[in-house]
Design an enzyme around this catalytic site. Structure first.
Site: not given
Ligand code: PGA
Ligand code: ZN
Length: 429
Positions: A50, A164, A172-173, A214, A252, A294, A321, A346, A374-376, A397
């Site tokens: 994303s 994700h 998403q998170e 993730e 997020d 986020e 982000d 990131k 991190h990234r997914s 995260k």
């Protein structure tokens, strides 16, 4: 020592690259460099799903192989262009190396050589500088960025939706943040125990505990409140007290995914305008121990961001982000416009380590807090663990407390804590 310190130059005798698979089974770039004392350093690029519209651009091959996501050209670029430019010369600082990478690429977003090639080279070069300086990577980063080291509050992404996961959840998170833990190892234990308690609840209620990208669970749920209720219950089941200063929740939503344009957002089948979206988040803040939000609004909806920041009045962390893509200039403009009070960091969004450190410095100058991320799509590279400790920003995260590519970072944080028990743990308040 500063990032421009001439005290410990590096000389590379070789720089090679190869494609490796990331955690989603798509190729990414791994680079390997040899120093003049024979030491080898490696680094690998992560990859987002994303992604923000203004991120540094990956170089992908196109064509049939790996659905066009091959990195053979990016790998060839490292060996045919970057290696001849870097190998054999003495480099005085990471800033100097990164400037050379930028000049060689010739674009502002690394689209020619590929940010996936450039970020891996920059991280490998950082490891080389730390080695030559005789420092651990995190301590070298602290020196290079003029920061005090700190062990961060981990934000464990335990339930996945959006881009994700295959469920109908738009956010998403959903993360667990052991803010009140006494140290890193205790925070990791809390995260893992809540994750296991959540697994039990989800299996019982939905009969499945499938995972998202993730490592968080991806049950067939649709509404954020359903998930938040599950999280509060799992925290309690694991024997902890949910609360903003104990075991908190962070979200997020990654709102680009459900932005419908003209200030309208569609989640869980409901269309809301900006004001309704702000009210929705405020209700969630009211009902649950959420400490951080986020990308609650889309990257091209600054009015939504301002409305949220005004309503939140500094009571919660609002993290940009996709909004900032780790770009120092975007961060400064966002701060001036009052968009948010925090920044997600990131390295591969901006392309190099020195630009990442500049983004953190810009955020700090504007009085904003930072969370390293991190990234997914990830690898076993643990650079971000050293980055978060070295810059001392106090928050990271890295996905669920499960799956190799996620726990590699948490395990590295615990290793640093064992080696440096004197380092403080927690938010940089
Ligand atoms: P990405 O998502 O790595 O897929 O871009 C992570 C995030 O949105 O924070
Ligand atoms: Zn995000």
């Amino acid at each position: 020592m500063s990032a421009d310190s001439p005290s410990a130059p590096i000389v590379l005798t070789a720089l090679t690259a190869r494609p490796i698979l990331d955690s989603r089974g798509y190729p990414t770039v791994e680079v390997s460099a040899v120093l003049d004392d024979g030491t080898r350093v490696r680094a690998a690029a992560p990859a987002g799903a994303s992604t923000g519209a203004h991120e540094a651009v990956e170089r992908r091959d196109g064509g049939e192989a790996y659905s066009g996501r091959g990195v053979d050209a990016a790998v060839a670029g490292v060996e045919r262009e970057i290696a001849p430019a870097l190998v054999g010369s003495a480099w005085a600082s990471i800033t100097e190396v990164d400037r050379a990478l930028r000049d060689l690429d010739g674009t502002h977003d690394y689209r020619r050589l590929g940010a996936n090639a450039v970020v891996a080279v920059s991280i490998a070069a950082s490891r080389a500088f730390a080695h030559v300086a005789g420092l651990s990577l995190h301590t070298w980063i602290a020196a290079a960025s003029g920061s005090s080291e700190r062990l961060p509050v981990p934000h464990f992404n335990v339930l996945n939706g959006g881009a994700h996961a295959a469920n109908a959840l738009d956010f998403q998170e959903f993360m667990i943040a052991p803010v009140g833990a006494p140290d890193e190892a205790a925070a990791v234990r809390i995260g893992a125990e809540v994750y296991h308690a959540l697994a039990a609840l989800i299996r019982q209620r939905y009969g499945t505990a499938g995972l998202g990208d993730e490592g968080g669970f991806a049950p067939p749920v649709e509404h954020p409140r359903t998930v938040l209720d599950l999280l509060v219950e799992a925290i309690g089941d694991a024997g902890y007290r949910p609360g903003r200063d104990t075991v908190a929740i962070a979200l997020d939503p990654a709102a680009n995914y459900f932005y419908r344009g003209a200030g309208r957002y569609e989640t869980g089948g409901t269309l809301r305008d900006r004001a309704q979206m702000v009210d929705f988040y405020l209700e969630l803040f009211d009902e649950y121990p959420i400490r951080s939000l986020e990308d609650g609004f889309a990257e091209d909806d600054p009015e939504g961001w301002v409305a949220m920041a005004t309503a939140a009045a500094g009571r919660w962390q609002l993290v940009g982000d996709d909004l900032y893509v780790t770009d120092p200039e975007r961060i400064e403009r966002g701060a001036a416009a009052g968009l948010s009070n925090a920044v997600l960091i990131k390295p591969n969004q901006i392309g190099t380590v020195s630009q990442t450190l500049a983004a953190i410095a810009a955020a700090r100058d504007c009085g904003m807090s930072c969370m390293v991320s991190h990234r997914s799509g990830e690898t076993m590279d643990t650079f971000i663990a050293d980055l978060v400790v070295g810059t001392g920003v106090g928050q990271i995260k890295s996905g669920a407390p499960a799956r190799g590519e996620r726990v590699a970072k948490y395990n590295r944080l615990m290793e640093i804590e064992r080696d440096h028990p004197e380092l403080p743990y927690g938010l940089d308040r």
